[in-house]
Design an enzyme around this catalytic site. Structure first.
Site, PDB file in Angstrom:
ATOM      1  N   ASP A 120      -2.544  -2.250  15.441  1.00 14.54           N
ATOM      2  CA  ASP A 120      -3.941  -2.478  15.098  1.00 14.54           C
ATOM      3  C   ASP A 120      -4.094  -3.118  13.724  1.00 14.54           C
ATOM      4  O   ASP A 120      -5.070  -3.836  13.473  1.00 14.54           O
ATOM      5  CB  ASP A 120      -4.709  -1.149  15.145  1.00 14.54           C
ATOM      6  CG  ASP A 120      -4.739  -0.555  16.543  1.00 14.54           C
ATOM      7  OD1 ASP A 120      -4.512  -1.313  17.503  1.00 14.54           O
ATOM      8  OD2 ASP A 120      -4.973   0.662  16.667  1.00 14.54           O
TER       9      ASP A 120
ATOM     10  N   ASP B 118     -15.654  14.843  -0.172  1.00 14.90           N
ATOM     11  CA  ASP B 118     -14.564  13.925  -0.487  1.00 14.90           C
ATOM     12  C   ASP B 118     -14.979  12.467  -0.372  1.00 14.90           C
ATOM     13  O   ASP B 118     -14.293  11.594  -0.903  1.00 14.90           O
ATOM     14  CB  ASP B 118     -13.373  14.192   0.444  1.00 14.90           C
ATOM     15  CG  ASP B 118     -12.586  15.417   0.015  1.00 14.90           C
ATOM     16  OD1 ASP B 118     -12.862  15.942  -1.081  1.00 14.90           O
ATOM     17  OD2 ASP B 118     -11.693  15.849   0.777  1.00 14.90           O
TER      18      ASP B 118
END
Length: 498
Positions: free
Chosen positions: A240, A369
């Protein structure tokens, strides 16, 4: 290589009261609206703009996003197939369009007001096109929409050039790469473009048998050479990541991409290399299905800072300097992103604290985060690992996914493809943030910097092995093992005693 072929618009100073939105369907270039830096008093999207502005918010962009271009590179385009048009009858849309059907003057006014940003001449041209394409009658009103399953590749002219992208530092791909290049150059007389660093591999450079083929190659260097108008289609050998890399090379229109599964996961690479000759021949002949993978148009505006002539934090007058950097202007960068834009806390141990605006209104502050803004293609990547849903590439949408939020109620959301998102560091953030685009071009985001995100009009046309739906579900099953579970046993049938 130029960063973008689209027109960059300089952002206005902070605190600007108007939003410079323009209808992307009416203009060839896309323009961005400027969002006020101050935090909005209300998080409701229907609320008035921030205090100090007397103008009401008026949407001039479609929530469905810009209409994607249907020409890919110099010679490829979408095959128009009228037999696969979907027809929506009056019964399905009567409640919403009853006034438009019964009153042509109202429909005229509606179309005229939608084209508010155009000159009267262009308004009349669009109005005539709409009246010709749509049938206004009380008995039936047909609305024509191209079926995504019918999207097929065709060529205006026979393709002559191909870009071959090979995964770097993978010895297992050397033989497939050589076989493919020999087939393209000797069997099909194609002009093959290869990145210069691929040919620097010792296994290729020292191969004397491959020398005659290698001399026919055209080479380029990333960020130095512009090949956007020279490539007819692309062949990727790898995983990918090779497809993501191919997307980054074309900041405007992308040629059709044929991806062979020779990497790790291969969710976006549906072709096997065993029968590559027949598969490549079908693509060259124009016999292939397409899926248009939408991309994100991202604009990063950074406050340009220059170190002032101070030593040890003390200026010439003896006063201690509170900030060793001085603002001297703005730096604007623009990217086309296929998977996702990731804003995270970087090396800091503190929570990231970023504000997310949607069409100029503050919708939330991410404390965690970080946050992921992804396309439907990217929904099966980092976003899926962060707990988001998986979206088919044909769905026009943008997904917002928090990364480990410090909240029990922060769920991933899906917004229309036509909205404009803006991410900025919160004024009370303890630390800076970091942003990356498809895992590349990682950079720091400080106070005053902004990241504007919307759907691009330049999708990536990915060639399908079968069709968009079959390929997607097969990738879910083969690569991600979606819904794999041992089958439950049925009840044993007891024989009746007589």
């Amino acid at each position: 290589m130029e960063m973008s072929r689209e027109k960059l618009c300089a952002s206005k100073a902070d605190g600007s009261s108007d939003s410079a939105y323009h209808c992307s369907a009416c203009h060839d270039d896309e323009e961005w609206g400027s969002t006020s830096r101050g935090r909005a008093k209300s998080r409701s999207l229907s609320a008035s703009p921030a205090l100090g502005s007397t103008k009401e918010f008026r949407r001039t962009r479609s929530l469905h996003g810009p209409c994607p271009v249907t020409t890919f590179g110099p010679k490829a385009c979408m095959l128009q197939n009228p037999k696969t048009i979907i027809y929506f009858r009056e019964k399905c849309i009567l409640l919403r369009l009853q006034l438009l059907i019964s009153d042509k003057s109202l429909s005229f006014f509606f179309i005229w007001s939608c084209c508010i940003c155009l000159s009267p001449g262009k308004k009349m041209k669009i109005l005539k096109q709409v009246m010709n394409n749509f049938s206004f009658s009380r008995s039936a009103w047909n609305w024509h929409i191209q079926d995504p399953a019918s999207q097929r590749l065709t060529w205006n002219k026979p393709p002559k050039s191909v870009l071959v992208i090979k995964k770097i530092r993978d010895a297992s791909l050397l033989q497939p790469f050589k076989e493919l290049c020999v087939y393209l150059t000797e069997e099909n007389n194609m002009i093959v473009y290869v990145e210069k660093k691929v040919l620097e591999d010792p296994a290729i450079a020292n191969d004397e048998n491959f020398g005659p083929v290698k001399k026919k190659f055209c080479t380029f260097r990333e960020d130095y050479d512009d090949i956007s108008n020279q490539i007819d289609f692309i062949i990727c050998l790898g995983g990918d990541g090779t497809l993501l890399y191919a997307s980054s090379l074309f900041q405007g229109s992308v040629p059709p991409v044929m991806a062979f599964h020779l990497g790790s996961l291969g969710f976006l690479t549906p072709f096997n290399f065993e029968n590559f000759q027949s598969q490549v021949t079908q693509v060259i002949e124009g016999n292939a299905a397409l899926v248009l993978r939408s991309r994100l148009k991202v604009k990063v505006v950074k406050e340009h800072r220059e170190k002032s002539p101070v030593q040890n934090g003390i200026e010439e007058n003896g006063v201690v300097s509170a900030n060793l950097e001085k603002e001297v202007g703005k730096q604007i960068m623009q990217y086309q992103v296929l998977n996702e834009v990731v804003v995270d806390r970087g090396p800091s141990s503190y929570l990231s604290n970023v504000d997310v605006f949607l069409d100029g209104h503050l919708i939330t502050t991410v404390q965690g985060d970080g946050v992921i803004v992804s396309t439907p293609t990217g929904s099966t990547a980092y976003a899926a690992a962060a707990g988001a849903s998986m979206i088919h590439p044909n769905v026009p949408a943008i997904m917002i996914t928090p990364i480990c939020p410090h909240s029990l109620s922060f769920r991933p959301i899906v917004v229309p493809a036509g909205v404009e998102l803006k991410i900025m560091l919160s004024p009370d953030a303890r630390n800076t943030a970091w942003v990356s685009f498809d895992g590349r071009k990682r950079q720091e985001i400080c106070h005053g910097d902004s990241i504007s995100i919307t759907t691009s009009c330049y999708p990536l046309p990915s060639i399908c092995f079968r069709d968009p739906v079959s390929d997607w579900f097969e990738s879910l099953a083969e690569c991600l093992h979606w819904n794999v579970r041992k089958k439950q046993n049925n009840f044993a049938v007891e024989e009746e005693e007589f």
